[in-house]
Motif scaffolding. Structure first.
Motif, mmCIF file in Angstrom:
data_model
loop_
_atom_site.group_PDB
_atom_site.id
_atom_site.type_symbol
_atom_site.label_atom_id
_atom_site.label_comp_id
_atom_site.label_asym_id
_atom_site.label_seq_id
_atom_site.Cartn_x
_atom_site.Cartn_y
_atom_site.Cartn_z
ATOM 1 N N PRO A 1 0.758 -1.293 0.029
ATOM 2 C CA PRO A 1 0.201 -0.047 -0.075
ATOM 3 C C PRO A 1 0.778 1.268 -0.206
ATOM 4 O O PRO A 1 0.454 2.285 -0.693
ATOM 5 N N ARG A 2 2.078 1.281 0.693
ATOM 6 C CA ARG A 2 2.768 2.518 0.804
ATOM 7 C C ARG A 2 3.521 2.710 -0.396
ATOM 8 O O ARG A 2 3.859 3.744 -0.927
ATOM 9 N N LEU B 1 12.866 1.605 3.001
ATOM 10 C CA LEU B 1 11.876 0.913 4.037
ATOM 11 C C LEU B 1 13.172 0.177 4.955
ATOM 12 O O LEU B 1 12.907 0.227 6.212
ATOM 13 N N ALA C 1 0.838 4.207 -2.988
ATOM 14 C CA ALA C 1 0.691 5.599 -2.740
ATOM 15 C C ALA C 1 1.915 6.374 -3.148
ATOM 16 O O ALA C 1 1.552 7.542 -3.662
ATOM 17 N N ALA C 2 2.957 5.967 -3.165
ATOM 18 C CA ALA C 2 4.117 6.603 -3.324
ATOM 19 C C ALA C 2 4.369 6.647 -5.121
ATOM 20 O O ALA C 2 4.909 7.707 -5.822
#
Length: 299
Positions: A112-113, A296, A116-117
């Motif tokens: 999801p991250r 990350l 979104a990026a």
């Protein structure tokens, strides 16, 4: 002459072994893919695929066309992707083949991250435990453990860098049948086994102070890895002892429905890798995913 879109559709159907599977993997409809293949065959005047009710296989002409099309279309994709590098944000489709455990344990914290990026990237993930030739199957990258990687692949760490397999059982089962004190005690217990698709049930491996013990599980239930949730529910119901990724079982330890078994014997092993072919430069969506996962993982 057949156009590139129809040729790509033909290649997708041949790789998937069927129109429905190709549509499910790449989007679109089975009927649309069938029409595209029909146009290619009509323009070339040669049958390219043998169609039956159960499978689709290439003819001799189709097989030779596939062998020439695969590198040609890859080169076209690479050329278009080169232009993609001049965009402020990369676009395109990223296709990944991953183990079911990865889709359950650490990808939910990444995907999801990442989307979104990079809102212009479309991510397609196939989760399965059988070993797949990602290049032949048309994937940009895969996730596997080091013992499953080919030498011509580039590997990038992803997810936890150390993992353990854990044994567990319901408190009610342990109260009725006793708590194993040594891995060999499992031979007298009901073990819930698992195996990869098409493979055999593998041994459970334990280690303590340099001593390694392998146990061949025996019990009332064996599931392929895709049915792991069923095995977990059976363990919670008191059917037997399960052996699975510690991270997968951790929520059930915290809720109390499962209790750790032989914890001092749980063996640690290196975490998974994102891998891709080193024969060509990775496409822009894959480069973005690699950079994102590295950030990350950075302390």
């Amino acid at each position: 002459m057949a156009n590139l879109e129809d040729l790509s559709a033909f290649l997708a159907v041949a790789r998937a072994g069927g129109f429905r599977d190709a549509a499910r993997t790449g989007g679109g409809s089975a009927s649309g893919l069938s029409e595209a293949v029909r146009r290619v065959e009509a323009s070339l005047g040669v049958r390219l695929l043998h169609r039956t009710t159960r499978s689709v296989l290439p003819t001799e002409a189709g097989a030779q066309l596939i062998s020439r099309l695969t590198p040609a279309l890859a080169e076209i994709d690479a050329a278009l992707d080169m232009v993609n590098g001049f965009r402020d944000s990369p676009t395109g489709t990223l296709r990944l083949n991953v183990p079911i455990s990865a889709s359950r344990m650490f990808l939910p914290a990444i995907v999801p991250r990442f989307l979104a990026a990079y809102p212009d990237i479309r991510l397609e993930i196939t989760a399965e435990d059988g070993f797949v030739d990602i290049v032949e199957a048309g994937y940009d990258a895969g996730i596997r453990y080091d013992e499953r990687l080919e030498q011509d692949m580039i590997a990038v760490p992803i997810g936890p860098r150390e993992q353990r397999f854990a044994a567990a059982a319901a408190p009610a089962y342990l109260a009725q049948h006793g708590v194993p004190g040594h891995p060999r005690d499992l031979l007298g217990h009901a073990c819930l086994g698992g195996r990869a698709t098409g493979g055999r049930v593998g041994p459970w491996e334990f280690e303590r102070a340099g001593e390694i013990v392998l146990v061949e599980p025996s019990g009332p239930l064996t599931v392929v890895h895709a049915g792991t949730d069923l095995a977990i529910e059976a363990a919670i119901a008191g059917t037997g002892i399960i052996f699975l990724f510690e991270d997968w079982l951790r929520p059930h330890f915290e809720s109390g429905v499962l209790a750790p078994v032989l914890e001092e014997w749980w063996q640690a092993f290196p975490g998974p890798f994102l891998y891709y072919s080193g024969r060509s430069n990775p496409p822009a969506p894959l480069r973005a995913f690699i950079d994102f996962t590295r950030k990350l993982a950075a302390p």
